[in-house]
Design an enzyme around this catalytic site. Sequence first.
Site, PDB file in Angstrom:
ATOM      1  N   ARG A 125       0.829  -1.209   0.000  1.00 48.35           N
ATOM      2  CA  ARG A 125       0.000   0.000   0.000  1.00 48.35           C
ATOM      3  C   ARG A 125       0.859   1.252   0.000  1.00 48.35           C
ATOM      4  NH1 ARG A 125      -4.873   1.065  -1.663  1.00 48.35           N
ATOM      5  NH2 ARG A 125      -5.120  -1.150  -1.154  1.00 48.35           N
ATOM      6  N   ASN A 314      -9.065  -1.398   8.661  1.00 47.50           N
ATOM      7  CA  ASN A 314      -8.084  -1.652   7.616  1.00 47.50           C
ATOM      8  C   ASN A 314      -8.497  -2.826   6.714  1.00 47.50           C
ATOM      9  OD1 ASN A 314      -4.904  -2.535   6.836  1.00 47.50           O
ATOM     10  ND2 ASN A 314      -5.293  -0.351   7.052  1.00 47.50           N
ATOM     11  N   HIS A 365      -5.365  -4.004   4.452  1.00 50.01           N
ATOM     12  CA  HIS A 365      -5.268  -2.923   3.470  1.00 50.01           C
ATOM     13  C   HIS A 365      -3.825  -2.508   3.252  1.00 50.01           C
ATOM     14  CE1 HIS A 365      -6.191   1.244   1.881  1.00 50.01           C
ATOM     15  NE2 HIS A 365      -7.044   0.498   1.187  1.00 50.01           N
ATOM     16  N   CYS A 366      -3.028  -2.483   4.310  1.00 48.92           N
ATOM     17  CA  CYS A 366      -1.624  -2.079   4.219  1.00 48.92           C
ATOM     18  C   CYS A 366      -0.812  -2.981   3.298  1.00 48.92           C
ATOM     19  CB  CYS A 366      -0.979  -2.098   5.607  1.00 48.92           C
ATOM     20  SG  CYS A 366      -1.760  -1.070   6.842  1.00 48.92           S
ATOM     21  N   THR A 367      -1.226  -4.236   3.142  1.00 52.93           N
ATOM     22  CA  THR A 367      -0.449  -5.202   2.377  1.00 52.93           C
ATOM     23  C   THR A 367      -0.836  -5.245   0.903  1.00 52.93           C
ATOM     24  OG1 THR A 367      -1.939  -7.093   2.731  1.00 52.93           O
ATOM     25  CG2 THR A 367      -0.288  -6.651   4.444  1.00 52.93           C
TER      26      THR A 367
END
Length: 374
Positions: A125, A314, A365-367
């Site tokens: 992300r 997230n 979401h960060c990944t």
Amino acid sequence: MLRRQFLQSSLAAAGGLLVVACSDSGSPTTDGDGTGDVADDRAWQMPEEGDQHKRTWMAFAASEEIWGAALVPEVQRNLATIAQTIAQFEPVTMLVNAEDLDLARDLVGPTVELVVAPLDDLWMRDTGPVFVHGNGTKAAVDFNFNGWGEKQDFDNDAGVAAFVASRAEVELLPTDLVLEGGGIEVDGEGTALITESCVLNDNRNPGWSKADVEAELMPLLGLDKIIWLPGIKGKDITDGHTDFYARFARPGVVVAGYDPDPESFDHDVTTRHLEILETATDAQGRALEVVVLDAPGTVRPEFASDDFAGGYINFYVCNGAVIAPEFGDPETDQAAKDELERLFPDRRVVQINIDGIAAGGGGIHCTTQQEPAD
């Protein structure tokens, strides 16, 4: 609602791959019209995450130097689970270091495309490009990743955006801004949510004002209005990314986090965020509907820590589905799923265990990074 802390890794060497063009005063350089390198008379727009995707991009990278030997195997399994789950709904392309290729192949199986590329960490992300549409084509913005303000090694990750754009066969758009995808939320209709603590931070953009940032981002992402949330600096490695505070479920509807613990550093800032969101209007003049997802009251003890990111904000929206975490709290896990099903009635909500990644302060979401359909 903790997020990833300052993980144990040396800072990037001085004079590394940070690409920021600034004048001697530290303010952004311009092309004569108040904007930076991106000014070129073309109109771009960052699509809302719920628009149709061509694929999801991920990164299979979890080093012992950053994550610690005990946590790495679980993090790798979590990455495989996220990739396999998304692959049920749309193609997934996952970058992987050459030395990890065999392991990644064993864990993710045949449904995920693996591509060898040099990586430092797994946060696609932030390291990957932000895709935009316009001018009859698709392009990708390189926001000059610098390890969240040189808090972590980023020599390899600084090149991920360009690598992904090349692999996707799209033009790479330059900008003077240093920013991460986790700091940007858009509704696809001209409105963005952005935390000041990330972009208006000397560790990324010294000398930039809010007006400077708006002049650069609005034509680049197709924005008419930015709703600024204060965020908070220095409490986690990201300096308070937007995607752990507030997300668009669809235009006019925002899912927000709230920390009810008055002793928490996030209590005051999330209270302020709710005050701003509940009185804000979007670029279309609509008052926002604000939905709060309560954090879990308990998490599974095996990976519980002060850094554990135990929040439901997230999540990731892909074709036909919402991929969300579950933390072993039956009440809040079910409540989050019920609310997400209400917010996304045409999508299947799939909850998965990501305790290893959450123990490092991150989320689904960060990944991930979506590439919109052509």
